[in-house]
Design an enzyme around this catalytic site. Sequence first.
Site, PDB file in Angstrom:
ATOM      1  N   PRO A   9      47.063  -3.349  26.351  1.00  0.00           N
ATOM      2  CA  PRO A   9      46.941  -3.029  24.930  1.00  0.00           C
ATOM      3  C   PRO A   9      48.115  -2.262  24.342  1.00  0.00           C
ATOM      4  CG  PRO A   9      45.360  -1.775  26.254  1.00  0.00           C
ATOM      5  CD  PRO A   9      45.952  -2.818  27.151  1.00  0.00           C
ATOM      6  N   ASN A  10      48.454  -2.678  23.139  1.00  0.00           N
ATOM      7  CA  ASN A  10      49.464  -2.032  22.280  1.00  0.00           C
ATOM      8  C   ASN A  10      50.901  -2.274  22.697  1.00  0.00           C
ATOM      9  OD1 ASN A  10      47.591  -0.828  20.440  1.00  0.00           O
ATOM     10  ND2 ASN A  10      47.039   0.596  22.060  1.00  0.00           N
ATOM     11  N   ARG A  17      57.022   2.229  16.848  1.00  0.00           N
ATOM     12  CA  ARG A  17      56.773   3.680  16.748  1.00  0.00           C
ATOM     13  C   ARG A  17      57.039   4.324  18.096  1.00  0.00           C
ATOM     14  NH1 ARG A  17      51.113   4.957  14.380  1.00  0.00           N
ATOM     15  NH2 ARG A  17      51.745   6.997  15.080  1.00  0.00           N
ATOM     16  N   TYR A  22      58.848   5.247  24.202  1.00  0.00           N
ATOM     17  CA  TYR A  22      58.871   3.854  24.666  1.00  0.00           C
ATOM     18  C   TYR A  22      60.171   3.113  24.355  1.00  0.00           C
ATOM     19  CZ  TYR A  22      53.888   4.795  25.160  1.00  0.00           C
ATOM     20  OH  TYR A  22      52.681   5.336  25.522  1.00  0.00           O
ATOM     21  N   ASN A  73      51.706  -4.152  33.503  1.00  0.00           N
ATOM     22  CA  ASN A  73      51.658  -2.884  32.781  1.00  0.00           C
ATOM     23  C   ASN A  73      50.319  -2.897  32.037  1.00  0.00           C
ATOM     24  OD1 ASN A  73      51.768  -0.696  31.116  1.00  0.00           O
ATOM     25  ND2 ASN A  73      53.873  -1.036  30.445  1.00  0.00           N
ATOM     26  N   ALA A  76      46.962   1.502  28.433  1.00  0.00           N
ATOM     27  CA  ALA A  76      45.971   2.571  28.579  1.00  0.00           C
ATOM     28  C   ALA A  76      44.857   2.213  29.572  1.00  0.00           C
ATOM     29  CB  ALA A  76      45.378   2.907  27.217  1.00  0.00           C
ATOM     30  N   GLU A  97      52.917  -2.263  39.598  1.00  0.00           N
ATOM     31  CA  GLU A  97      52.499  -1.561  38.379  1.00  0.00           C
ATOM     32  C   GLU A  97      53.754  -1.028  37.685  1.00  0.00           C
ATOM     33  OE1 GLU A  97      50.489   2.046  39.433  1.00  0.00           O
ATOM     34  OE2 GLU A  97      49.920   2.525  37.373  1.00  0.00           O
ATOM     35  N   HIS A  99      55.303   1.072  34.264  1.00  0.00           N
ATOM     36  CA  HIS A  99      55.130   1.856  33.034  1.00  0.00           C
ATOM     37  C   HIS A  99      56.500   2.147  32.449  1.00  0.00           C
ATOM     38  CE1 HIS A  99      50.925   2.259  33.733  1.00  0.00           C
ATOM     39  NE2 HIS A  99      51.186   2.609  34.973  1.00  0.00           N
ATOM     40  N   ARG A 106      53.555  13.116  31.699  1.00  0.00           N
ATOM     41  CA  ARG A 106      52.848  13.143  30.413  1.00  0.00           C
ATOM     42  C   ARG A 106      51.480  13.820  30.567  1.00  0.00           C
ATOM     43  NH1 ARG A 106      53.293   7.469  27.543  1.00  0.00           N
ATOM     44  NH2 ARG A 106      52.546   8.766  25.817  1.00  0.00           N
ATOM     45  N   ARG A 110      46.992  10.548  31.893  1.00  0.00           N
ATOM     46  CA  ARG A 110      47.890   9.421  32.192  1.00  0.00           C
ATOM     47  C   ARG A 110      48.359   9.458  33.650  1.00  0.00           C
ATOM     48  NH1 ARG A 110      48.996   7.060  27.073  1.00  0.00           N
ATOM     49  NH2 ARG A 110      48.981   8.652  25.466  1.00  0.00           N
TER      50      ARG A 110
HETATM   51  O1  CA2 Z   1      54.433   3.859  29.711  1.00  0.00           O
HETATM   52  C1  CA2 Z   1      53.777   2.808  29.669  1.00  0.00           C
HETATM   53  O2  CA2 Z   1      54.262   1.684  29.826  1.00  0.00           O
HETATM   54  C2  CA2 Z   1      52.276   2.871  29.310  1.00  0.00           C
HETATM   55  O3  CA2 Z   1      51.599   1.929  30.137  1.00  0.00           O
HETATM   56  C3  CA2 Z   1      52.187   2.483  27.849  1.00  0.00           C
HETATM   57  C4  CA2 Z   1      50.796   2.627  27.235  1.00  0.00           C
HETATM   58  C5  CA2 Z   1      50.185   3.987  27.584  1.00  0.00           C
HETATM   59  O4  CA2 Z   1      48.838   4.011  27.164  1.00  0.00           O
HETATM   60  C6  CA2 Z   1      50.251   4.282  29.075  1.00  0.00           C
HETATM   61  O5  CA2 Z   1      49.712   5.579  29.317  1.00  0.00           O
HETATM   62  C7  CA2 Z   1      51.672   4.241  29.573  1.00  0.00           C
HETATM   63  C8  CA2 Z   1      50.884   2.463  25.705  1.00  0.00           C
HETATM   64  C9  CA2 Z   1      51.408   1.105  25.260  1.00  0.00           C
HETATM   65  C10 CA2 Z   1      52.248   1.124  24.030  1.00  0.00           C
HETATM   66  O6  CA2 Z   1      51.761   1.995  23.030  1.00  0.00           O
HETATM   67  C11 CA2 Z   1      52.462   2.134  21.855  1.00  0.00           C
HETATM   68  C12 CA2 Z   1      52.180   3.255  21.094  1.00  0.00           C
HETATM   69  C13 CA2 Z   1      52.851   3.455  19.910  1.00  0.00           C
HETATM   70  C14 CA2 Z   1      53.790   2.529  19.462  1.00  0.00           C
HETATM   71  C15 CA2 Z   1      54.073   1.415  20.228  1.00  0.00           C
HETATM   72  C16 CA2 Z   1      53.399   1.214  21.420  1.00  0.00           C
END
Ligand code: CA2
Length: 144
Positions: A9-10, A17, A22, A73, A76, A97, A99, A106, A110
């Site tokens: 997700p995301n 953002r 990221y 990846n 969350a 895996e 990230h 963090r 996490r």
């Molecule tokens: O660091 C990573 O790759 C994560 O897997 C990314 C996830 C986060 O929930 C994990 O703890 C670590 C989040 C994906 C992307 O989220 C965004 C948030 C804001 C703007 C763009 C992407």
Amino acid sequence: MKLSIINGPNLNLLGIREPGIYGTENYESLCARIRDFAQTRGIEAEIYQSNHEGDLVDRIQAAYGNADGIVINPGAYTHTSVALLDALKAVGLPAVEVHISDVSAREAFRQISYVREACVATISGHGTDGYLEAMELLLERCRA
Ligand code: CA2
């Protein structure tokens, strides 16, 4: 060698953002870089992203008999999903895996990863290069 690259997700929102966490690369550009790298290394890469846990489980299951390894990846869901862990264990494929951020530095939540137990390695905090490193690792492992 065929690899299934799975994003949770995301991750489709990359680049819009939180660049401090990221980076600035967007998802389309990340996918293009994965495809270019795969081509140079003779890897067939199938890339998938979903915001839905069950769809990610389906994709892991679909890799069984169809791919030689998984780069995942889980976003969350890393920190919550026993279903993803079970799916990875069930297919038994070598999985890495990834990230983008350094999850170990963090929030405490996490630092828990359910999927880690089913993965041969974790690459965290190397930005989007971590995907390419994971592919290389699985390639080397397959050749060994
Ligand atoms: O660091 C990573 O790759 C994560 O897997 C990314 C996830 C986060 O929930 C994990 O703890 C670590 C989040 C994906 C992307 O989220 C965004 C948030 C804001 C703007 C763009 C992407």
